[in-house]
Scaffold this active site. Structure first.
Site, PDB file in Angstrom:
ATOM      1  N   PHE A 170       0.847  -1.181   0.000  1.00  0.00           N
ATOM      2  CA  PHE A 170       0.000   0.000   0.000  1.00  0.00           C
ATOM      3  C   PHE A 170       0.891   1.243   0.000  1.00  0.00           C
ATOM      4  O   PHE A 170       2.120   1.144   0.060  1.00  0.00           O
ATOM      5  CB  PHE A 170      -0.908  -0.007   1.237  1.00  0.00           C
ATOM      6  CG  PHE A 170      -1.735  -1.264   1.371  1.00  0.00           C
ATOM      7  CD1 PHE A 170      -2.977  -1.350   0.785  1.00  0.00           C
ATOM      8  CD2 PHE A 170      -1.248  -2.365   2.077  1.00  0.00           C
ATOM      9  CE1 PHE A 170      -3.732  -2.519   0.902  1.00  0.00           C
ATOM     10  CE2 PHE A 170      -1.985  -3.524   2.193  1.00  0.00           C
ATOM     11  CZ  PHE A 170      -3.241  -3.607   1.598  1.00  0.00           C
TER      12      PHE A 170
ATOM     13  N   SER B  28      -6.733  -7.770  -1.079  1.00  0.00           N
ATOM     14  CA  SER B  28      -6.213  -7.177   0.157  1.00  0.00           C
ATOM     15  C   SER B  28      -6.691  -5.733   0.274  1.00  0.00           C
ATOM     16  O   SER B  28      -6.568  -4.956  -0.674  1.00  0.00           O
ATOM     17  CB  SER B  28      -4.687  -7.212   0.159  1.00  0.00           C
ATOM     18  OG  SER B  28      -4.204  -8.534   0.190  1.00  0.00           O
TER      19      SER B  28
ATOM     20  N   CYS C 136      -3.518  -5.012   6.967  1.00  0.00           N
ATOM     21  CA  CYS C 136      -3.919  -5.580   5.685  1.00  0.00           C
ATOM     22  C   CYS C 136      -4.817  -6.778   5.946  1.00  0.00           C
ATOM     23  O   CYS C 136      -4.411  -7.742   6.599  1.00  0.00           O
ATOM     24  CB  CYS C 136      -2.669  -6.009   4.909  1.00  0.00           C
ATOM     25  SG  CYS C 136      -3.012  -6.962   3.409  1.00  0.00           S
TER      26      CYS C 136
ATOM     27  N   THR D  67      -7.930  -9.592   4.313  1.00  0.00           N
ATOM     28  CA  THR D  67      -8.333 -10.273   3.088  1.00  0.00           C
ATOM     29  C   THR D  67      -9.847 -10.305   2.946  1.00  0.00           C
ATOM     30  O   THR D  67     -10.555 -10.678   3.894  1.00  0.00           O
ATOM     31  CB  THR D  67      -7.794 -11.719   3.074  1.00  0.00           C
ATOM     32  OG1 THR D  67      -6.364 -11.682   3.159  1.00  0.00           O
ATOM     33  CG2 THR D  67      -8.203 -12.446   1.809  1.00  0.00           C
TER      34      THR D  67
ATOM     35  N   ALA E 290      -7.800 -12.566  12.904  1.00  0.00           N
ATOM     36  CA  ALA E 290      -7.385 -13.643  13.800  1.00  0.00           C
ATOM     37  C   ALA E 290      -7.098 -13.093  15.185  1.00  0.00           C
ATOM     38  O   ALA E 290      -7.012 -11.873  15.396  1.00  0.00           O
ATOM     39  CB  ALA E 290      -6.153 -14.341  13.232  1.00  0.00           C
TER      40      ALA E 290
ATOM     41  N   HIS F 252       1.334  -4.422   7.806  1.00  0.00           N
ATOM     42  CA  HIS F 252       1.701  -5.253   8.957  1.00  0.00           C
ATOM     43  C   HIS F 252       1.963  -4.336  10.141  1.00  0.00           C
ATOM     44  O   HIS F 252       3.037  -3.738  10.269  1.00  0.00           O
ATOM     45  CB  HIS F 252       2.935  -6.097   8.631  1.00  0.00           C
ATOM     46  CG  HIS F 252       2.743  -7.002   7.460  1.00  0.00           C
ATOM     47  ND1 HIS F 252       3.789  -7.525   6.734  1.00  0.00           N
ATOM     48  CD2 HIS F 252       1.595  -7.470   6.866  1.00  0.00           C
ATOM     49  CE1 HIS F 252       3.318  -8.281   5.765  1.00  0.00           C
ATOM     50  NE2 HIS F 252       1.985  -8.252   5.812  1.00  0.00           N
TER      51      HIS F 252
ATOM     52  N   THR G  11       4.440  12.233   7.735  1.00  0.00           N
ATOM     53  CA  THR G  11       5.832  12.610   7.950  1.00  0.00           C
ATOM     54  C   THR G  11       6.036  12.987   9.403  1.00  0.00           C
ATOM     55  O   THR G  11       5.264  13.761   9.969  1.00  0.00           O
ATOM     56  CB  THR G  11       6.223  13.799   7.055  1.00  0.00           C
ATOM     57  OG1 THR G  11       6.041  13.427   5.682  1.00  0.00           O
ATOM     58  CG2 THR G  11       7.671  14.205   7.276  1.00  0.00           C
TER      59      THR G  11
END
Length: 213
Positions: free
Chosen positions: A2, A41, A48, A50, A68, A106, A159
């Protein structure tokens, strides 16, 4: 992959237990359902996730994702409720403009928003909704955050303006506040944080060299 450039604000419309430890979330969005497919995704508030189901609705599409137990424990997904707004970004395609920075989706941990300050000029006149956000990073990833470097917060590429220990700040312009969930953020909020991928690899390389690899 991404870029951290948010393309929509979705809304959590249902949360249900699924196959034991999984939690299935349904999200309403303004995405064209014709552009979504099973297995796609989508970055949802940073992580991220699914697509496991989707369909059309008036003015957009709904889609479902599974989270999960580890995702629920290590991100803010465990705090989400029906009605929670969520920053959304579709996975980038080859040839897309890289407007932010390389983001994996992640999440490394949860930062704490400790202050929001509206920015004014010397005469005290407001510059609109421009705001400075000060956050505390988890100590184990604070070293990866550098002044003028990039950081992903709730899926948004930003930033870093200033760093002192595990405290850092970012400045958000009116446009970003309007098209993301940041307009409603206040002190005390928990924020998903992903550090810059290049900073992580640079640190690992230095560690390996120090160990003689």
């Amino acid at each position: 992959m991404f870029t951290g450039i948010i393309s929509d604000i979705g809304e959590i419309v249902s949360i249900a237990a699924f196959q034991g430890t999984l939690r299935r979330l349904r999200i309403h969005s303004h995405f064209d359902p014709a552009t979504i497919q099973l297995g796609a995704s989508i970055a949802c508030g940073g992580p991220c996730l699914t697509v496991v189901n989707f369909g059309a609705l008036e003015g957009g599409a709904w889609f479902e994702v599974d989270a999960a137990a580890e995702t629920l424990a290590l991100t803010t997904l465990g705090d989400w409720k029906v009605g929670t707004p969520v920053n959304l970004e579709r996975a980038m395609k080859i040839g897309d403009e890289l407007g932010g920075h390389i983001v994996t989706g992640h999440v490394d941990g949860i930062a704490e928003l400790i202050a929001r300050d509206e920015i004014t000029d010397r005469e005290g006149a407001s510059w609109g909704e421009t705001a400075r956000f000060t956050l505390r990073a988890p100590r184990e990833i604070a070293a990866f955050i550098a002044t003028k470097g990039s950081v992903t917060l709730d899926g948004t590429s930003l930033t870093v303006n200033h760093v002192e220990g595990d405290i850092f700040s970012v400045l958000l312009i009116p446009h970003t506040l309007q098209i993301t969930t940041w307009g409603d953020r206040r002190a005390g909020d928990r924020i998903n944080i992903e550090v810059d991928l290049m900073a992580r690899y640079a640190a690992r390389l230095a560690q390996a060299r120090a160990a003689g690899y």
